[in-house]
Write an enzyme that holds these catalytic residues in place. Structure first.
Site, mmCIF file in Angstrom:
data_model
loop_
_atom_site.group_PDB
_atom_site.id
_atom_site.type_symbol
_atom_site.label_atom_id
_atom_site.label_comp_id
_atom_site.label_asym_id
_atom_site.label_seq_id
_atom_site.Cartn_x
_atom_site.Cartn_y
_atom_site.Cartn_z
ATOM 1 N N TYR A 1 -10.319 14.678 -4.780
ATOM 2 C CA TYR A 1 -9.573 14.147 -5.937
ATOM 3 C C TYR A 1 -9.045 15.314 -6.787
ATOM 4 C CZ TYR A 1 -8.802 11.657 -10.380
ATOM 5 O OH TYR A 1 -8.260 11.150 -11.539
ATOM 6 N N ASN B 1 1.497 6.762 -10.621
ATOM 7 C CA ASN B 1 0.182 6.583 -11.241
ATOM 8 C C ASN B 1 -0.896 6.186 -10.235
ATOM 9 O OD1 ASN B 1 -1.696 5.552 -13.543
ATOM 10 N ND2 ASN B 1 -1.280 3.728 -12.306
ATOM 11 N N LYS C 1 -5.119 16.594 -7.688
ATOM 12 C CA LYS C 1 -4.590 16.701 -9.049
ATOM 13 C C LYS C 1 -4.072 18.115 -9.314
ATOM 14 C CE LYS C 1 -5.292 12.399 -9.978
ATOM 15 N NZ LYS C 1 -4.185 11.460 -10.178
ATOM 16 N N ASP D 1 0.870 -1.175 0.000
ATOM 17 C CA ASP D 1 0.000 0.000 0.000
ATOM 18 C C ASP D 1 0.915 1.236 0.000
ATOM 19 O OD1 ASP D 1 -1.530 2.188 0.818
ATOM 20 O OD2 ASP D 1 -2.846 0.956 2.076
HETATM 21 N N1 LIG Z 1 -9.524 6.803 -15.537
HETATM 22 C C1 LIG Z 1 -9.589 8.087 -15.716
HETATM 23 O O1 LIG Z 1 -10.543 8.615 -16.297
HETATM 24 C C2 LIG Z 1 -8.472 8.966 -15.256
HETATM 25 C C3 LIG Z 1 -8.444 10.288 -15.760
HETATM 26 C C4 LIG Z 1 -7.432 11.120 -15.343
HETATM 27 C C5 LIG Z 1 -6.460 10.668 -14.487
HETATM 28 N N2 LIG Z 1 -6.495 9.391 -14.019
HETATM 29 C C6 LIG Z 1 -5.444 8.983 -13.088
HETATM 30 O O2 LIG Z 1 -4.757 7.868 -13.587
HETATM 31 C C7 LIG Z 1 -4.246 7.102 -12.504
HETATM 32 C C8 LIG Z 1 -4.621 5.641 -12.689
HETATM 33 O O3 LIG Z 1 -6.029 5.557 -12.711
HETATM 34 P P1 LIG Z 1 -6.830 4.362 -13.367
HETATM 35 O O4 LIG Z 1 -7.963 4.977 -14.074
HETATM 36 O O5 LIG Z 1 -5.903 3.487 -14.089
HETATM 37 O O6 LIG Z 1 -7.413 3.684 -12.041
HETATM 38 P P2 LIG Z 1 -7.516 2.142 -11.602
HETATM 39 O O7 LIG Z 1 -7.847 1.293 -12.766
HETATM 40 O O8 LIG Z 1 -8.413 2.139 -10.417
HETATM 41 O O9 LIG Z 1 -6.021 1.790 -11.164
HETATM 42 C C9 LIG Z 1 -5.441 2.354 -10.025
HETATM 43 C C10 LIG Z 1 -4.552 1.323 -9.384
HETATM 44 O O10 LIG Z 1 -3.941 1.929 -8.235
HETATM 45 C C11 LIG Z 1 -4.042 0.994 -7.165
HETATM 46 N N3 LIG Z 1 -4.035 1.644 -5.862
HETATM 47 C C12 LIG Z 1 -5.022 2.385 -5.307
HETATM 48 N N4 LIG Z 1 -4.680 2.744 -4.067
HETATM 49 C C13 LIG Z 1 -3.457 2.217 -3.826
HETATM 50 C C14 LIG Z 1 -2.599 2.209 -2.712
HETATM 51 N N5 LIG Z 1 -2.926 2.834 -1.575
HETATM 52 N N6 LIG Z 1 -1.428 1.564 -2.810
HETATM 53 C C15 LIG Z 1 -1.088 0.913 -3.946
HETATM 54 N N7 LIG Z 1 -1.863 0.862 -5.016
HETATM 55 C C16 LIG Z 1 -3.044 1.507 -4.974
HETATM 56 C C17 LIG Z 1 -5.373 0.322 -7.404
HETATM 57 O O11 LIG Z 1 -5.460 -0.879 -6.660
HETATM 58 P P3 LIG Z 1 -6.946 -1.423 -6.281
HETATM 59 O O12 LIG Z 1 -7.591 -1.802 -7.578
HETATM 60 O O13 LIG Z 1 -6.665 -2.565 -5.376
HETATM 61 O O14 LIG Z 1 -7.659 -0.281 -5.616
HETATM 62 C C18 LIG Z 1 -5.322 0.097 -8.905
HETATM 63 O O15 LIG Z 1 -4.633 -1.090 -9.221
HETATM 64 C C19 LIG Z 1 -4.820 7.701 -11.237
HETATM 65 O O16 LIG Z 1 -3.862 8.538 -10.654
HETATM 66 C C20 LIG Z 1 -5.983 8.518 -11.745
HETATM 67 O O17 LIG Z 1 -6.274 9.602 -10.913
HETATM 68 C C21 LIG Z 1 -7.494 8.523 -14.389
#
Ligand SMILES: NC(=O)c1ccc[n+]([C@@H]2O[C@H](COP(=O)([O-])OP(=O)(O)OC[C@H]3O[C@@H](n4cnc5c(N)ncnc54)[C@H](OP(=O)(O)O)[C@@H]3O)[C@@H](O)[C@H]2O)c1
Length: 341
Positions: free
Chosen positions: A230, A165, A234, A138
């Site tokens: 959130y 990320n 950012k 974590d």
């Molecule tokens: N998707 C979008 O529309 C979007 C847009 C702009 C920016 N982003 C950014 O892109 C990044 C990745 O997002 P994503 O969309 O790929 O999300 P995601 O599919 O939920 O992936 C995030 C990953 O981070 C892990 N994580 C969360 N909390 C953690 C912790 N405390 N320690 C270690 N790992 C942890 C999650 O594990 P669990 O699954 O076990 O929780 C998951 O594997 C984020 O920073 C997000 O803010 C996303």
């Protein structure tokens, strides 16, 4: 802009050039065809409009091209650096799902050694790769993270590329959300990035080589109602990256250490699950995961650091804070995913 301006310049430039320079035997049949439908005055005004549009679009394109070149050079301290992707070591946090998993898979399939960190086990896409090494931790358990990072250094050496990320997002308005939940979101999305920099920035500075990329979001410019914490983290990353770049340049004199902040629009991953029905109802722009992964990996392979907006035609949003307030509010209202249900 570039996507629209190129065809526009081509069409208007061709029409104008045809009207002025094509031989009469080619021009005459076209004139015969359109002259019953348009007066001479209207036709010459139309041709003037084509000439003006051609001049404006080509000049704008040239100015943007030169400006983009200056931006890239200045963001990278006017120095070049080389990346050998068979020797770089990439560390990605939050790599068991979404962007992290996709980026890791793309880099690993190109032969690069990738270390992944996540609180979940290794993602399904990555299990076949011998060059992916997973550490389950974590990123907000500071002691465990420290121990893991030391273990990574012992096992593989210091990463040369850091992709920060890991991120979470809950759709809960400010006062309905437990304070402890807000604090832990800030820890994952923002504080953990400082913890990772503490561990891995020193070796990049020492070697004057490396790339720190963070996943930001367009919500740092157009905040999301229901995800204020959130959006705040950012926005915080914007300041962190601007300051980091200045520290690297002026304090640490590490002019080849690159920094990139990526702002993707809504991308279909588990993170946005709670928003998806409303995004669809409101017709807000969303992209598929591949459309986001491609430009991110391209940015890494370019060897330059930059601010990246995905898709690039939403890049205008990063300037929103300089707009008149009525226009800022109009854009934020238009991008608000809340349907009021
Ligand atoms: N998707 C979008 O529309 C979007 C847009 C702009 C920016 N982003 C950014 O892109 C990044 C990745 O997002 P994503 O969309 O790929 O999300 P995601 O599919 O939920 O992936 C995030 C990953 O981070 C892990 N994580 C969360 N909390 C953690 C912790 N405390 N320690 C270690 N790992 C942890 C999650 O594990 P669990 O699954 O076990 O929780 C998951 O594997 C984020 O920073 C997000 O803010 C996303």
């Amino acid at each position: 802009m570039a996507k629209i301006s190129t065809p526009l310049a081509l069409i208007t430039g061709s029409i104008y050039a045809f009207s002025k320079f094509a031989p009469l035997h080619l021009r005459q049949p076209v004139l015969d065809l359109i002259s019953p439908h348009i007066s001479d005055g209207a036709l010459s005004n139309l041709l003037l409009l084509c000439a003006a549009t051609f001049a404006i679009t080509t000049t704008t394109k040239a100015v943007l091209g030169v400006s983009g070149w200056f931006s890239r050079k200045s963001e990278n301290n006017w120095v070049e650096d080389k990346y050998d992707w068979s020797k770089e070591l990439v560390l990605i946090t939050g790599a068991s799902s979404g962007f992290g998993e996709g980026i890791a898979a793309k880099l690993a399939s190109g032969g690069t050694k990738v270390v992944t960190i996540d609180k979940s086990p290794l993602g399904p896409q990555l299990q076949a790769y011998q060059n992916v090494h997973h550490y389950q931790v974590d990123v907000t358990d500071w002691e465990a993270l420290d121990a893991t990072n030391n273990q990574i250094k012992a096992d593989h050496g210091d990463p040369t590329v850091l992709i920060l990320n890991a991120g979470i997002c809950h759709r809960i308005p400010i006062i309905n959300k437990d304070f402890s939940k807000i604090k832990s979101l800030i820890d994952v999305n923002l504080t953990s990035q400082f913890a990772m920099l503490h561990q891995f920035l020193p070796s990049m500075i020492e070697n004057n080589h490396g790339h720190i990329m963070s996943l930001g979001s367009l919500s740092s410019y157009i905040p999301i109602p229901g995800a204020a914490d959130y959006s705040a983290t950012k926005s915080g990353l914007c300041a962190l990256h601007e300051a980091l770049r200045l520290e690297l340049r002026h304090i640490y004199k590490a002019d080849k250490v690159r920094t990139s902040l990526v702002h993707p629009v809504w991308t279909h991953t588990p993170l946005i699950r709670d928003f998806e029905p409303d995004l669809k109802i409101k017709g807000l722009p969303t992209v598929q995961l591949d459309e986001t992964i491609g430009p991110i990996v391209e940015q890494l392979y370019s060897g330059y650091g930059s601010t990246v907006v995905i898709p690039d035609n939403l890049g205008f949003a990063t300037g929103i804070r300089g707009w008149p307030h009525w226009l800022q509010e109009t854009l934020r209202n238009a991008f608000n995913p809340h349907t009021g249900k």
